[in-house]
Enzyme design. Structure first.
Site, short mmCIF file in Angstrom:
data_model
loop_
_atom_site.label_atom_id
_atom_site.label_comp_id
_atom_site.label_asym_id
_atom_site.label_seq_id
_atom_site.Cartn_x
_atom_site.Cartn_y
_atom_site.Cartn_z
CB SER A 324 9.89 -7.59 8.67
OG SER A 324 9.00 -8.51 9.22
CB ALA A 325 7.13 -2.81 8.98
CB CYS A 326 4.18 -6.77 7.89
SG CYS A 326 4.34 -5.47 6.68
CB SER A 327 6.56 -9.97 11.55
OG SER A 327 7.84 -9.41 11.67
CB ALA A 328 6.03 -4.83 14.38
#
Ligand code: PMP
Length: 399
Positions: A324-328
């Site tokens: 997921s983008a925000c946990s990248a």
């Protein structure tokens, strides 16, 4: 603008040139504040209300039901915390799911610290929420149900119509974040049981930093940002005129061109999925085949780490996401995939491809040309091997 090799539309999209053109006057000659009494404010006010109408029309709403925000994060916060603050005397229980975006999950965690209770409904192995599980979770003191329409990471299109019906039958407000679905799935709030809907501009090829919350007439919530009383007191602050104009134009175009976009993009996505699954061994599609966003392919490649794949692809001119983008940034495996029962080390090897309006066959050719070689090379160097148990010392830490 160049989008060659860019397959990460879910995390950021180009702004449509037609949208940029519509916005330009409001960053140059039309600089008035919509709140002033003198004539410099007239074009700003008119443009803002026209944009509100465009956003409203794109989902079958009335203009009066749209509040502009600084993006989907703010709209999600407004929905979740705004309802909680308004109805806390009635009840302090909220039903949501384990796959929501962090801009829903984190406000819910905050509310728990403030004395609210949250039931997070699980998902099945494909990532679907069961409306019956939502129904079972609703209690007498439940004040809100919040379930996203589509998960942009693993592509599921959730049964939010049924879930909304369940909430409605129990007299509970229903909020849905439709950000990942907006471009691909028709949304009509005049027939769907949605009370609150989170919308984002960038996801329909408008500018970032603009979004909206649809609030069905009669649904009431507390403002979170207080000040000059703009947006009917729900969201104070000088309006982002250029942003709203861009969002309005983008929403209008996206709705008008939805069928054409889907018809062109879905075959590209299918060719990429089938190409990877057919040429690289030990690859699996995450999420469902059906009831799936037409622009999303999320594929796990066993025995390699997604981050290594991502960086190797980037060197070949291909941009994708690994989780997921925000946990990248944390390099933790995706909580969405873990919630689907995918093992920690398997979730680590996932790649998320998301297509958009400017994707072409060339992008697919590029990926299919380089990925098999990258996977083979990384597998040779990988400490993960078939049959090996997951070793937390090696893979569980922050890198
Ligand atoms: N909800 C969903 C489903 C998202 O994918 C995103 C990020 N694109 C957001 C909310 C937050 O959007 P923003 O960062 O623009 O506030």
């Amino acid at each position: 603008m160049t989008t060659k090799g860019y397959l990460d539309y879910q995390t950021g999209s180009p702004v449509d040139p037609r949208v940029v053109e519509a916005m330009l006057p409001y960053m140059t000659e039309q600089f008035g504040n919509a709140a002033v009494l003198h004539s410099a404010g007239d074009p700003a006010r008119e443009a803002l209300e026209a944009a509100r109408g465009q956003v409203a029309s794109s989902i079958g709403a009335d203009a009066a039901e749209i509040v502009f925000t600084s993006g989907a994060t703010e709209a999600n916060n407004m929905a979740v915390k705004g309802v909680a603050m308004k109805l806390r005397k009635k009840g302090k229980h909220i039903v949501s799911t384990v796959i929501e975006h962090r801009s829903v999950i984190t406000p819910l965690k905050y509310l728990v610290r403030e004395g609210f209770e949250v039931t997070s409904v699980p998902v099945d192995a494909d990532g679907f929420v069961d409306p019956k599980a939502v129904e079972a979770a609703i209690r007498d003191d439940t004040i809100l149900v919040s379930v996203m329409m589509a998960n942009g990471e693993v592509g599921t299109i959730e049964p939010v119509g049924q879930i909304g019906d369940v909430a409605k039958a129990k007299g509970v407000l229903f909020h849905t974040d439709v950000v990942a679905a907006q471009t691909w799935v028709p949304i009509d709030v005049s027939t769907l049981p949605f009370d609150l809907v989170t919308l984002s501009s960038n996801d329909v090829y408008g500018p970032k930093g603009v979004g909206a919350l649809y609030i069905r007439k009669g649904a009431r919530l507390e403002a979170l940002i207080h000040g000059g009383g703009q947006e009917r007191g729900l969201r104070s602050g000088s309006e982002n005129i250029a942003g709203a104009v861009g969002f309005g134009k983008a929403a209008e175009i996206a709705r008008a061109e939805m069928d054409a976009d889907v018809a062109r993009i879905k075959p590209l996505r299918d060719r990429l999925t089938d190409g990877i699954l057919g040429t690289i061994t030990d690859t699996t599609l995450n999420g469902p085949r059906d009831r799936r966003l037409p622009n999303n392919a999320n594929i796990r490649i066993a025995y390699v780490e997604g981050e290594s794949l991502l960086l190797a692809l980037d060197m070949e001119g291909v941009q994708v996401s690994s989780g997921s983008a925000c946990s990248a940034k944390t390099l933790e495996p995706s909580y969405v995939q873990l919630a689907m029962g995918i093992k920690h080390e398997e979730a680590h090897g996932s790649l998320q491809f998301t297509f958009g309006r400017w994707s072409t066959d060339e992008d697919v050719d590029l990926v299919l040309g380089v990925l098999p070689g990258i996977a083979e090379r990384l597998r040779k160097m990988s400490a993960l091997k078939p049959g090996m148990e997951y070793d937390k010392e090696k893979f569980g830490h922050h890198h």
